[in-house]
Motif scaffolding. Structure first.
Motif, PDB file in Angstrom:
ATOM      1  N   CYS A   4       0.895  -1.418   0.001  1.00  0.00           N
ATOM      2  CA  CYS A   4      -0.382  -0.276  -0.235  1.00  0.00           C
ATOM      3  C   CYS A   4       0.794   1.569  -0.675  1.00  0.00           C
ATOM      4  O   CYS A   4       1.464   1.526   1.007  1.00  0.00           O
ATOM      5  CB  CYS A   4      -0.842  -0.032   0.953  1.00  0.00           C
ATOM      6  N   LEU A   5       0.126   1.898  -1.001  1.00  0.00           N
ATOM      7  CA  LEU A   5       2.030   2.779  -1.011  1.00  0.00           C
ATOM      8  C   LEU A   5       1.544   3.946  -0.714  1.00  0.00           C
ATOM      9  O   LEU A   5       2.205   5.046   0.175  1.00  0.00           O
ATOM     10  CB  LEU A   5       2.339   3.669  -2.764  1.00  0.00           C
ATOM     11  N   CYS A   6      -0.048   4.236  -0.480  1.00  0.00           N
ATOM     12  CA  CYS A   6      -0.831   5.636  -0.265  1.00  0.00           C
ATOM     13  C   CYS A   6       0.095   5.188   1.642  1.00  0.00           C
ATOM     14  O   CYS A   6      -0.264   6.662   2.509  1.00  0.00           O
ATOM     15  CB  CYS A   6      -2.497   5.575   0.005  1.00  0.00           C
ATOM     16  N   ALA A  35      -5.648  -0.106   2.411  1.00  0.00           N
ATOM     17  CA  ALA A  35      -6.812   0.268   1.098  1.00  0.00           C
ATOM     18  C   ALA A  35      -7.582   0.806   1.490  1.00  0.00           C
ATOM     19  O   ALA A  35      -8.465   1.268   1.270  1.00  0.00           O
ATOM     20  CB  ALA A  35      -7.261  -1.481   1.029  1.00  0.00           C
ATOM     21  N   THR A  36      -7.653   2.111   2.045  1.00  0.00           N
ATOM     22  CA  THR A  36      -8.285   3.282   2.698  1.00  0.00           C
ATOM     23  C   THR A  36      -7.654   4.471   2.076  1.00  0.00           C
ATOM     24  O   THR A  36      -8.742   5.632   2.708  1.00  0.00           O
ATOM     25  CB  THR A  36      -8.246   3.798   4.548  1.00  0.00           C
ATOM     26  N   GLN A  37      -7.809   4.947   1.020  1.00  0.00           N
ATOM     27  CA  GLN A  37      -6.684   5.679   0.113  1.00  0.00           C
ATOM     28  C   GLN A  37      -8.062   5.556  -0.921  1.00  0.00           C
ATOM     29  O   GLN A  37      -9.084   4.920  -1.733  1.00  0.00           O
ATOM     30  CB  GLN A  37      -5.900   6.574   0.810  1.00  0.00           C
ATOM     31  N   CYS A  38      -6.986   5.143  -2.184  1.00  0.00           N
ATOM     32  CA  CYS A  38      -7.200   4.670  -3.589  1.00  0.00           C
ATOM     33  C   CYS A  38      -7.724   3.588  -3.732  1.00  0.00           C
ATOM     34  O   CYS A  38      -8.333   3.563  -4.538  1.00  0.00           O
ATOM     35  CB  CYS A  38      -5.983   4.891  -4.570  1.00  0.00           C
ATOM     36  N   GLY A  39      -7.597   2.945  -2.933  1.00  0.00           N
ATOM     37  CA  GLY A  39      -8.209   1.267  -2.927  1.00  0.00           C
ATOM     38  C   GLY A  39      -7.018   0.600  -4.303  1.00  0.00           C
ATOM     39  O   GLY A  39      -7.581  -1.061  -4.354  1.00  0.00           O
ATOM     40  N   CYS A  41      -4.873  -1.038  -3.535  1.00  0.00           N
ATOM     41  CA  CYS A  41      -4.307  -2.397  -3.198  1.00  0.00           C
ATOM     42  C   CYS A  41      -4.658  -3.324  -2.509  1.00  0.00           C
ATOM     43  O   CYS A  41      -3.967  -4.022  -2.526  1.00  0.00           O
ATOM     44  CB  CYS A  41      -2.823  -1.313  -1.874  1.00  0.00           C
TER      45      CYS A  41
HETATM   46 FE1  FES Z   1      -3.388   1.331  -0.540  1.00  0.00          FE
HETATM   47 FE2  FES Z   1      -3.993   3.897  -2.262  1.00  0.00          FE
HETATM   48  S1  FES Z   1      -2.172   1.537  -2.638  1.00  0.00           S
HETATM   49  S2  FES Z   1      -4.877   2.683  -0.356  1.00  0.00           S
END
Ligand code: FES
Length: 56
Positions: A4-6, A35-39, A41
């Motif tokens: 998860c990059l975000c 997975a709480t931002q762009c999703g 991941c």
């Molecule tokens: Fe995980 Fe965006 S990469 S929420």
């Protein structure tokens, strides 16, 4: 590798979380923000989680 990059969460972090008792995406989301931002991941995070849980 980053899952998860975000939120800057790596597969290593997910494996450590599983070793600490995490076993669902809900818990990963709550505790690490995966997975709480762009999703983007979500599916990769699920795969890593599943693999780590099966190796526990
Ligand atoms: Fe995980 Fe965006 S990469 S929420």
């Amino acid at each position: 590798m980053y899952v998860c990059l975000c939120k800057g969460v790596t597969d290593k972090t997910i494996r450590a979380a599983v070793a600490d008792g995490v076993s669902s995406m809900r818990e990963l989301r709550q505790q690490y923000g995966v997975a709480t931002q762009c999703g983007c991941c979500t599916s990769c995070a699920k795969d890593v989680l599943k693999e780590a849980v099966s190796e526990r």
